[in-house]
Design a protein around this motif. Structure first.
Motif, short mmCIF file in Angstrom:
data_model
loop_
_atom_site.label_atom_id
_atom_site.label_comp_id
_atom_site.label_asym_id
_atom_site.label_seq_id
_atom_site.Cartn_x
_atom_site.Cartn_y
_atom_site.Cartn_z
N ASN A 9 0.84 -1.18 0.00
CA ASN A 9 0.00 0.00 0.00
C ASN A 9 0.89 1.24 0.00
O ASN A 9 1.84 1.31 0.77
CB ASN A 9 -0.88 -0.03 1.26
N PRO A 10 0.58 2.25 -0.82
CA PRO A 10 1.38 3.48 -0.83
C PRO A 10 1.46 4.15 0.54
O PRO A 10 2.43 4.84 0.84
CB PRO A 10 0.66 4.38 -1.83
N GLU A 11 0.46 3.96 1.39
CA GLU A 11 0.48 4.56 2.73
C GLU A 11 1.69 4.07 3.54
O GLU A 11 2.18 4.79 4.40
CB GLU A 11 -0.81 4.25 3.48
N GLN A 12 2.15 2.86 3.26
CA GLN A 12 3.32 2.34 3.96
C GLN A 12 4.55 3.18 3.63
O GLN A 12 5.34 3.52 4.52
CB GLN A 12 3.57 0.88 3.59
N PHE A 13 4.72 3.52 2.37
CA PHE A 13 5.86 4.34 1.96
C PHE A 13 5.75 5.74 2.56
O PHE A 13 6.74 6.31 3.03
CB PHE A 13 5.94 4.42 0.43
N ILE A 14 4.55 6.29 2.56
CA ILE A 14 4.32 7.63 3.13
C ILE A 14 4.67 7.64 4.62
O ILE A 14 5.29 8.58 5.11
CB ILE A 14 2.87 8.08 2.88
N LYS A 15 4.31 6.57 5.32
CA LYS A 15 4.63 6.48 6.75
C LYS A 15 6.14 6.53 6.98
O LYS A 15 6.63 7.23 7.87
CB LYS A 15 4.05 5.20 7.34
N VAL A 16 6.89 5.81 6.16
CA VAL A 16 8.35 5.82 6.29
C VAL A 16 8.91 7.20 5.96
O VAL A 16 9.76 7.73 6.68
CB VAL A 16 9.00 4.74 5.40
N GLN A 17 8.43 7.82 4.89
CA GLN A 17 8.92 9.15 4.52
C GLN A 17 8.63 10.18 5.61
O GLN A 17 9.46 11.04 5.88
CB GLN A 17 8.29 9.59 3.19
N ASN A 18 7.47 10.08 6.22
CA ASN A 18 7.15 11.00 7.32
C ASN A 18 8.07 10.78 8.51
O ASN A 18 8.44 11.73 9.20
CB ASN A 18 5.69 10.85 7.74
N ALA A 19 8.43 9.53 8.76
CA ALA A 19 9.35 9.23 9.87
C ALA A 19 10.74 9.80 9.60
O ALA A 19 11.43 10.25 10.51
CB ALA A 19 9.43 7.72 10.11
N LEU A 20 11.15 9.78 8.33
CA LEU A 20 12.47 10.31 7.98
C LEU A 20 12.47 11.83 8.10
O LEU A 20 13.41 12.42 8.64
CB LEU A 20 12.86 9.88 6.56
N GLY A 21 11.41 12.45 7.59
CA GLY A 21 11.20 13.89 7.72
C GLY A 21 12.45 14.73 7.60
O GLY A 21 13.29 14.52 6.73
N ASN A 22 12.58 15.67 8.47
CA ASN A 22 13.70 16.61 8.43
C ASN A 22 14.90 16.18 9.25
O ASN A 22 15.93 16.84 9.22
CB ASN A 22 13.23 17.99 8.91
N ILE A 23 14.79 15.09 10.01
CA ILE A 23 15.91 14.73 10.88
C ILE A 23 16.80 13.62 10.31
O ILE A 23 17.79 13.26 10.92
CB ILE A 23 15.43 14.32 12.29
N ASP A 24 16.46 13.11 9.13
CA ASP A 24 17.29 12.08 8.50
C ASP A 24 18.60 12.72 8.07
O ASP A 24 18.62 13.65 7.26
CB ASP A 24 16.55 11.48 7.30
N LYS A 25 19.70 12.23 8.59
CA LYS A 25 21.02 12.80 8.28
C LYS A 25 21.40 12.64 6.81
O LYS A 25 22.27 13.35 6.32
CB LYS A 25 22.09 12.18 9.17
N MET A 26 20.77 11.72 6.10
CA MET A 26 21.10 11.53 4.69
C MET A 26 20.56 12.68 3.82
O MET A 26 21.04 12.91 2.71
CB MET A 26 20.55 10.19 4.18
N ASN A 27 19.58 13.43 4.32
CA ASN A 27 18.96 14.50 3.53
C ASN A 27 19.96 15.55 3.03
O ASN A 27 19.76 16.13 1.97
CB ASN A 27 17.86 15.19 4.33
N GLU A 28 21.01 15.79 3.78
CA GLU A 28 21.96 16.82 3.35
C GLU A 28 22.77 16.39 2.13
O GLU A 28 23.42 17.21 1.49
CB GLU A 28 22.90 17.21 4.49
N TYR A 29 22.70 15.11 1.76
CA TYR A 29 23.46 14.60 0.62
C TYR A 29 22.60 14.31 -0.60
O TYR A 29 23.12 13.85 -1.61
CB TYR A 29 24.19 13.31 1.02
N ILE A 30 21.31 14.54 -0.52
CA ILE A 30 20.43 14.18 -1.64
C ILE A 30 19.65 15.38 -2.15
O ILE A 30 19.42 16.35 -1.43
CB ILE A 30 19.45 13.05 -1.26
N THR A 31 19.25 15.31 -3.40
CA THR A 31 18.33 16.26 -4.01
C THR A 31 17.24 15.44 -4.68
O THR A 31 17.52 14.65 -5.59
CB THR A 31 19.04 17.13 -5.07
N HIS A 32 16.03 15.59 -4.22
CA HIS A 32 14.92 14.83 -4.78
C HIS A 32 14.53 15.43 -6.12
O HIS A 32 14.30 16.63 -6.24
CB HIS A 32 13.73 14.87 -3.81
N ILE A 33 14.47 14.59 -7.15
CA ILE A 33 14.14 15.06 -8.50
C ILE A 33 12.71 14.71 -8.89
O ILE A 33 12.01 15.51 -9.47
CB ILE A 33 15.12 14.45 -9.54
#
Length: 96
Positions: free
Chosen positions: A46-70
């Motif tokens: 279910n797509p809601e499962q992916f959304i739940k994970v993305q919300n958990a990652l949010g702004n505190i995931d340390k990997m965010n500073e290395y990625i640009t979402h296209i």
């Protein structure tokens, strides 16, 4: 594992999904920029499962500073055909 690491944040949601990343490097583009990146693919019921994970990652995931979402895409993968009376997508159309 650090509590704010990408893996820990995703794992603690309890969501089960199959996921895989593929890195690519295509050399230099016509603007002189290195053309490289990471393609991420995941499978879940279910797509809601992916959304739940993305919300958990949010702004505190340390990997965010290395990625640009296209961009993103959502695709349905139908179950296989069981026998001669079945066809691709039958279970979905039976719900209509």
């Amino acid at each position: 594992m650090p509590e704010i690491s990408h893996t820990h944040l995703a794992h603690k949601t309890g969501v089960k999904m199959l996921r895989r990343s593929f890195s690519y490097a295509s050399g230099i583009d016509d603007k002189g920029q290195f053309d490289s990146g990471l393609l991420f693919i995941s499978f879940q019921q279910n797509p809601e499962q992916f959304i739940k994970v993305q919300n958990a990652l949010g702004n505190i995931d340390k990997m965010n500073e290395y990625i640009t979402h296209i961009g993103s895409g959502l695709f349905a993968c139908f179950a296989g055909v069981k026998d001669e009376n079945d066809y691709l997508g039958k279970a979905l159309f039976d719900l209509l």
